[in-house]
Each structure stands twice: as structure tokens, then as C-alpha cells.
Design a protein around this motif. Structure first.
Motif, short mmCIF file in Angstrom:
data_model
loop_
_atom_site.label_atom_id
_atom_site.label_comp_id
_atom_site.label_asym_id
_atom_site.label_seq_id
_atom_site.Cartn_x
_atom_site.Cartn_y
_atom_site.Cartn_z
N ASP A 27 -60.13 109.22 70.82
CA ASP A 27 -58.90 109.19 71.60
C ASP A 27 -58.64 110.57 72.20
O ASP A 27 -58.39 111.53 71.46
CB ASP A 27 -57.73 108.75 70.73
CG ASP A 27 -56.47 108.47 71.55
OD1 ASP A 27 -56.60 108.20 72.76
OD2 ASP A 27 -55.36 108.51 70.99
N THR A 52 -50.93 108.65 70.35
CA THR A 52 -51.43 107.58 71.20
C THR A 52 -52.51 106.74 70.52
O THR A 52 -52.97 105.74 71.09
CB THR A 52 -52.03 108.18 72.49
OG1 THR A 52 -53.07 109.12 72.13
CG2 THR A 52 -50.97 108.89 73.30
N SER A 53 -52.93 107.14 69.32
CA SER A 53 -54.08 106.50 68.67
C SER A 53 -53.75 105.23 67.90
O SER A 53 -54.66 104.46 67.58
CB SER A 53 -54.75 107.49 67.70
OG SER A 53 -55.12 108.69 68.35
N HIS A 55 -52.41 102.30 68.57
CA HIS A 55 -52.81 101.03 69.18
C HIS A 55 -54.32 100.85 69.10
O HIS A 55 -54.81 99.76 68.77
CB HIS A 55 -52.35 100.98 70.63
CG HIS A 55 -52.75 99.73 71.36
ND1 HIS A 55 -52.22 98.50 71.08
CD2 HIS A 55 -53.68 99.53 72.35
CE1 HIS A 55 -52.77 97.58 71.85
NE2 HIS A 55 -53.66 98.19 72.63
N LYS A 56 -55.08 101.91 69.41
CA LYS A 56 -56.54 101.83 69.34
C LYS A 56 -57.00 101.51 67.92
O LYS A 56 -57.90 100.69 67.72
CB LYS A 56 -57.16 103.15 69.80
CG LYS A 56 -57.24 103.33 71.30
CD LYS A 56 -58.08 104.54 71.64
CE LYS A 56 -58.28 104.67 73.14
NZ LYS A 56 -59.17 105.78 73.49
N LYS A 58 -55.47 99.97 65.50
CA LYS A 58 -55.18 98.58 65.11
C LYS A 58 -56.07 97.59 65.85
O LYS A 58 -56.51 96.59 65.26
CB LYS A 58 -53.69 98.29 65.37
CG LYS A 58 -52.77 98.98 64.36
CD LYS A 58 -51.32 98.60 64.52
CE LYS A 58 -50.67 99.30 65.68
NZ LYS A 58 -49.19 99.09 65.72
N LYS A 59 -56.36 97.85 67.11
CA LYS A 59 -57.23 96.95 67.88
C LYS A 59 -58.65 96.94 67.31
O LYS A 59 -59.28 95.87 67.18
CB LYS A 59 -57.25 97.35 69.35
CG LYS A 59 -55.95 97.13 70.08
CD LYS A 59 -55.65 95.65 70.27
CE LYS A 59 -56.54 95.01 71.31
NZ LYS A 59 -56.15 93.61 71.57
N ALA A 86 -50.68 109.39 64.53
CA ALA A 86 -50.35 107.97 64.51
C ALA A 86 -49.79 107.51 63.17
O ALA A 86 -49.46 106.33 63.02
CB ALA A 86 -51.59 107.13 64.85
N SER A 89 -46.33 105.59 63.03
CA SER A 89 -46.42 104.24 63.57
C SER A 89 -47.19 103.32 62.64
O SER A 89 -46.78 102.18 62.38
CB SER A 89 -47.08 104.28 64.94
OG SER A 89 -47.27 102.98 65.46
N GLU A 93 -45.94 99.91 59.61
CA GLU A 93 -46.51 98.56 59.54
C GLU A 93 -47.37 98.36 58.31
O GLU A 93 -47.42 97.27 57.74
CB GLU A 93 -47.34 98.31 60.80
CG GLU A 93 -47.90 96.92 60.91
CD GLU A 93 -48.61 96.69 62.23
OE1 GLU A 93 -49.52 95.84 62.28
OE2 GLU A 93 -48.26 97.37 63.22
#
Length: 317
Positions: A27, A52-53, A55-56, A58-59, A86, A89, A93
Motif C-alpha cells: 500500500d 488507507t490499508s 480496506h485492502k 480485509k479484501k 489501519a 479501523s 471490527e
């Protein structure tokens, strides 16, 4: 440099294979890693990248590990902003523990800030503008657990961690002995982390720890020697692409044997005198040479303006 064949370059922008059961995510300018544990079909996240990491991460977890998309734990090689970005965030979860070395704990529990970056250490634009990088402590509250002092890693029976200070006091690297896979963190990197162009291009080169954040060069040299003695078959670091083979090992040994000339800057805040840190965080920081730093900053601004002017004129022609 020998080309590693474990990865399709087209996939590198999202995720890449490192070794059996080990994958990386890139990233912006930093890497994170995912390790599969076949004993109980779980996985562990190593470092948490930038803000920003999330989302990457988790995907890729959904793609590789579904339906077990939550890791058993998160391991931090160090607590700098590009390794913990990250976390807030992810932990909102995932209810999972975060493991770190006890000497890294002060910077993860709000007790101490890291030593200031060293923009006068030279090497490129990343160093020059490192004064803008976050260095404050974060507070992981009840999520943080300390790694066992015997080198074992909870949830990763085949792996052990190695204390590799210098870049940070509690920096660790991860090693799997059965196939000699080394996740070096920032103890050394596989591109020139100080040079923005090399970071963007991910130029392959065994280099010392990023100059702008290394606050103890004596310890950093000892850490590289310790890792070179492992003669790893595959290395993956926080910055740069994975490397493998005899040429990589030769370059790593060269770095270990000639660390002072190949990695240590000739000038900078921590070159002649290291920062001192203990279990409660930073205890002493050497005085900065602001005059030298302003000279470097001025030169960098002139080069940047000249480059922009040149490109503008070329575009107008």
C-alpha cells in the motif's frame, strides 16, 4: 538481481506471494504480510500499514482465507505510523490481540513518542521531508499483549521472532527455519527507502534500515549481522519487493560486513550519538544540527522547484 518467480507483477499492486503460506500486501510505500497456520487453519496479520490499508487487508483476507476472514492475532514488527495506521479501523471490527516486543510497548500505550525523525541523514526526498511523518505514540488499550521472551509467536508454531533493535528499540523480525523465510520488517529493506523514485518504482536493492527513523546505528548494525547469519532463502521487508537466491544472500552479507559505509549516513542527528530508550520509552535524544538540516531542506526545495520548472517548460514546447 535474481527475479523471484513466486509473483505475477500484475498482482503486486494488490497482493503478492512470498513463500508457501505467506502473502504480502503493498500500500503506497509499505508492505504488510499474512501468514497461514495449517495446524488450526488460522492466519496472522504482520503489521497494519497505513490508514488507507484497512480496506485492502480485509479484501485480501476474504480472497485468501474465507470464511476465516478474521486473523487469530496481529503481530507488529514496530509501532511506526506506517505499521499501525489501519489498526483503529481493523480493531473496531476484529476483536483480536495485538502482539509486540516489550520494548515497543511504550509507543503503543501512549507512554512515549518515538525519537524525532532525522531529515538531515540524507539519501533522498523521503528523508528530507521525514519531519512531517507522525512520531507520536498510539494507545492500543486492552488489545496489546507482549510477545513471550523466548522468541515464540502465539498462533505461529513454525515461526519465531528475533529482536532486531536499531530502527526502533523493540523492533522484531520473523523467521521460519524450515524453509529459511525471513520477514525483516525495517531491520533492512529491499529498496532504497530514502529515495522517493526508488520507493515508487520499488527498485530491488538490499539496503539498511530507513535512515530517517533509525535512532541507534550501533544496534542497527548488530541486527543486520544477526539476520545475515541466518542465510535466508527468501527475504521480505516493510519496503520493497521480496527477494530470493544466492545473489540476495551475497548482498545481505555485504551489507552486514560493510554496514558503516553502505547503510550508516555520514551525518545526521543519531550518527555520533544514539537515542536512548528503556521500558518506559525514550530517555535521551541527541541535539539536532538544525543548520545542516536547513541547508539540506533548502537544497531539496531548489531541486524540486527546478524539476517542476523543467517539466513545465518541456510540456509547453
Amino acid at each position: 538481481m535474481e527475479k523471484i518467480t513466486l509473483i505475477d507483477d500484475k498482482l503486486y499492486k494488490k497482493w503478492f506471494a512470498v513463500a508457501p503460506g505467506v502473502w504480502g500486501i503493498h500500500d503506497v510505500f509499505v508492505n504488510m504480510y499474512m501468514i497461514y497456520n495449517p495446524a488450526n487453519h488460522s492466519w496472522v496479520l504482520v503489521d497494519a500499514g497505513l490508514k488507507t490499508s484497512a480496506h485492502k487487508i480485509k479484501k485480501v483476507a476474504q480472497h485468501l482465507f474465507w470464511p476465516q476472514t478474521t486473523p487469530s492475532s496481529i503481530i507488529l514488527t514496530n509501532g511506526h505510523f506506517d505499521h499501525t495506521g489501519a489498526l483503529s479501523s481493523l480493531l473496531a471490527e476484529w476483536e483480536v490481540p495485538v502482539y509486540a516486543h516489550y520494548l515497543e510497548a511504550p509507543y503503543l500505550t501512549g507512554r512515549s513518542a518515538y525519537p524525532p525523525p532525522d531529515p538531515g541523514a540524507g539519501g533522498g526526498a523521503m528523508t528530507l521531508f521525514s519531519w512531517t511523518f507522525p512520531k507520536h505514540a498510539i494507545d492500543l488499550n486492552a488489545h496489546l499483549l507482549l510477545l513471550p521472551e523466548d522468541g515464540t509467536i502465539p498462533g505461529l508454531d513454525e515461526w519465531r521472532y528475533i529482536h532486531t533493535p536499531g530502527y526502533t528499540p523493540g523492533h522484531i523480525s520473523l523467521y521460519r527455519a524450515k524453509d529459511k523465510v525471513l520477514l525483516a520488517g525495517d531491520a533492512f529493506v529491499t529498496t532504497q527507502a530514502e529515495a522517493l523514485t526508488n520507493v515508487i518504482r520499488q527498485t530491488k536493492k538490499i539496503s539498511g534500515p530507513p535512515k530517517y527513523f533509525t535512532s541507534d546505528w550501533i544496534s542497527a548494525a548488530s541486527s543486520v549481522k544477526k539476520l545475515a547469519e541466518l542465510t535466508p532463502h527468501i527475504v521480505a521487508a516493510a519496503h520493497g519487493r521480496p527477494l530470493a537466491g544466492s545473489r540476495m544472500r551475497h548482498q545481505l552479507q555485504q551489507l552486514a560486513d560493510h554496514f558503516d559505509t553502505m547503510a550508516k549516513p555520514s551525518h545526521g542527528r543519531y550518527v555520533k550519538e544514539s537515542a536512548v530508550a528503556g521500558v518506559n520509552g525514550v530517555e535521551y535524544i541527541p541535539q539536532a544540527n538544525h543548520t545542516r538540516w536547513w541547508l539540506f531542506a533548502g537544497a531539496g526545495i531548489i531541486i524540486l522547484i527546478s524539476s517542476l520548472y523543467y517539466h513545465k517548460r518541456k510540456h509547453m514546447q
